[in-house]
Design a protein around this motif. Structure first.
Motif, short mmCIF file in Angstrom:
data_model
loop_
_atom_site.label_atom_id
_atom_site.label_comp_id
_atom_site.label_asym_id
_atom_site.label_seq_id
_atom_site.Cartn_x
_atom_site.Cartn_y
_atom_site.Cartn_z
N CYS A 186 3.30 2.84 -12.27
CA CYS A 186 3.45 1.85 -13.24
C CYS A 186 5.04 1.61 -12.91
N THR A 187 5.90 2.47 -12.67
CA THR A 187 7.37 2.09 -12.48
C THR A 187 7.71 1.18 -11.56
N LEU A 188 6.97 1.63 -10.27
CA LEU A 188 7.30 0.87 -9.12
C LEU A 188 6.87 -0.43 -9.37
N SER A 189 5.54 -0.88 -9.66
CA SER A 189 5.18 -2.31 -9.98
C SER A 189 5.89 -2.84 -11.11
N LYS A 231 11.59 0.40 -4.75
CA LYS A 231 11.53 1.84 -4.11
C LYS A 231 12.73 2.36 -4.37
N GLU A 232 13.90 1.69 -3.84
CA GLU A 232 15.07 2.71 -4.01
C GLU A 232 15.34 3.17 -5.41
N TYR A 233 14.96 2.29 -6.31
CA TYR A 233 15.06 2.57 -8.03
C TYR A 233 14.14 3.80 -8.35
N LEU A 234 13.02 3.65 -7.86
CA LEU A 234 12.04 4.72 -8.08
C LEU A 234 12.49 6.16 -7.26
N THR A 235 12.88 6.23 -6.19
CA THR A 235 13.35 7.12 -5.50
C THR A 235 14.40 7.94 -6.23
N ALA A 236 15.42 7.12 -6.81
CA ALA A 236 16.62 7.63 -7.75
C ALA A 236 15.92 8.19 -9.04
N ALA A 237 15.03 7.38 -9.61
CA ALA A 237 14.56 8.00 -10.72
C ALA A 237 13.70 9.34 -10.71
N LEU A 238 12.96 9.31 -9.42
CA LEU A 238 12.31 10.69 -9.21
C LEU A 238 13.58 11.74 -8.86
N ARG A 239 14.54 11.47 -8.23
CA ARG A 239 15.64 12.47 -8.08
C ARG A 239 16.06 13.07 -9.14
N HIS A 240 16.04 12.22 -10.24
CA HIS A 240 16.93 12.63 -11.50
C HIS A 240 15.78 12.96 -12.58
N ALA A 241 14.51 13.04 -12.05
CA ALA A 241 13.54 13.41 -13.05
C ALA A 241 13.63 14.69 -13.54
N ASP A 242 14.24 15.79 -13.18
CA ASP A 242 14.12 17.00 -13.57
C ASP A 242 15.38 17.14 -14.67
N GLU A 243 16.18 16.33 -14.92
CA GLU A 243 17.19 16.10 -15.87
C GLU A 243 16.62 16.08 -17.43
N LEU A 244 15.25 15.72 -17.14
CA LEU A 244 14.62 15.25 -18.61
C LEU A 244 13.64 16.53 -18.92
N LEU A 267 0.74 -1.06 -0.06
CA LEU A 267 0.08 -0.29 -0.06
C LEU A 267 0.86 1.33 0.01
N LYS A 268 0.82 2.20 -0.99
CA LYS A 268 1.56 3.13 -1.37
C LYS A 268 1.21 4.36 -0.66
N VAL A 280 9.16 -3.88 -9.38
CA VAL A 280 9.07 -5.15 -8.62
C VAL A 280 8.93 -6.60 -9.58
N ALA A 281 8.33 -6.58 -10.37
CA ALA A 281 8.07 -7.65 -11.26
C ALA A 281 9.42 -8.10 -11.85
N ALA A 282 10.35 -7.14 -12.28
CA ALA A 282 11.60 -7.20 -12.96
C ALA A 282 12.54 -7.86 -11.82
#
Length: 272
Positions: free
Chosen positions: A215-218, A239-252, A176-177, A221-223
């Motif tokens: 979508c990215t978190l689920s 969750k660690e992967y998603l947090t890092a992806a959010l941290r770098h999101a503004d680079e896009l 539960l997120k 987990v599947a991968a």
């Protein structure tokens, strides 16, 4: 012997690439999985919203599944947008017919823009046909409330209670997120039939670019599940992967609304 893992996404599309099957494929690839897809809906969508949804006929969803599964081994499945009761029934049947393993269900109901992606009458079908077949479900707070037909959780204690109620509907586990709550950290709860809820906290990243986080978190987990010893390890790393992806999101620089997270942050700009 090959150590590769084949991960299947059953979901709708997103032309902007931030959510749906496009996000799933990016997350699978970033985390070492070989991605495959079965399309359930064609969605005209950008970072600012959804303009049109073309529903795929349940019979063609079945044809995609049967054609793929007759040939390719599947090690994990991520289920996202399904849209209609007919498609839900087709997916449920395939899970049974092919004994699909490591089924992660993200009960997608509403896009980040607020546009509805699941027919209201299909919520009961998700509840009855898919929840009992899922090894893990990953609802956010509003989705959990819709599945239970109750007001949204307002704090971690009510999140835990609703997680327990969701477990009683039959899934193997509930993640539960808690991203909709306030606070400096984003807290998710992993609930399993045995033991207390496990708390997964991460920094709340200050960014407007949150399109496709669910979508990215689920899909992460599947991968990761076929590569890790248990569900907790897969969820924690995802969750660690998603947090890092959010941290770098503004680079896009993608669109004028809520942009995507940076799925390939570790390859484009150094690990972070």
């Amino acid at each position: 012997m090959s150590t590769s893992h084949n991960i299947l996404s059953i979901a709708g599309t997103d032309p902007s690439g931030g959510a749906g099957i496009q996000a799933d494929l990016k997350a699978f690839s970033a985390l070492g999985g070989y991605g495959m897809t079965v399309i359930t809906a064609l969605v005209a969508q950008t970072t600012t919203g959804v303009t049109e949804v073309h529903e795929v006929a349940p019979e063609f969803v079945t044809s995609q599944l049967d054609t793929l599964l007759a040939d390719v081994r599947v090690d994990a499945v991520k289920i996202g947008m399904l849209g209609t009761t007919g498609v839900i029934a087709a997916v449920a049947k395939a899970i049974d017919d092919y004994a699909l393993p490591n089924v992660v269900l993200d009960p997608v109901m509403v896009a980040k823009s607020g546009d509805r992606l699941l027919a209201t009458e299909a919520i009961e079908a998700v509840r009855e046909e898919l929840l009992p077949r899922a090894d893990l479900i990953t609802p956010n707070i509003p989705e959990a409330a819709e599945l239970l037909n109750v007001p949204p959780a307002a704090d971690e204690a009510s999140m835990a209670r609703q997680g327990e109620e969701l477990l009683r509907l039959g899934p193997g586990r509930v993640l539960l997120k808690g991203g909709h709550l306030d606070g400096s950290s984003s807290v998710d709860l992993l609930l399993e039939p045995e033991g207390a809820a496990r708390r997964l906290a991460a920094e709340r990243v200050a960014t407007n670019n949150t399109h496709g986080t669910g979508c990215t978190l689920s899909s992460a987990v599947a991968a990761l599940r076929p590569q890790r010893p248990g569900w907790y390890e897969a969820v924690h790393e995802a969750k660690e992967y998603l947090t890092a992806a959010l941290r770098h999101a503004d680079e896009l620089d993608v669109g004028h609304g809520k942009g995507p997270v940076h799925h390939f942050h570790a390859w484009w700009g150094g690990r972070g």
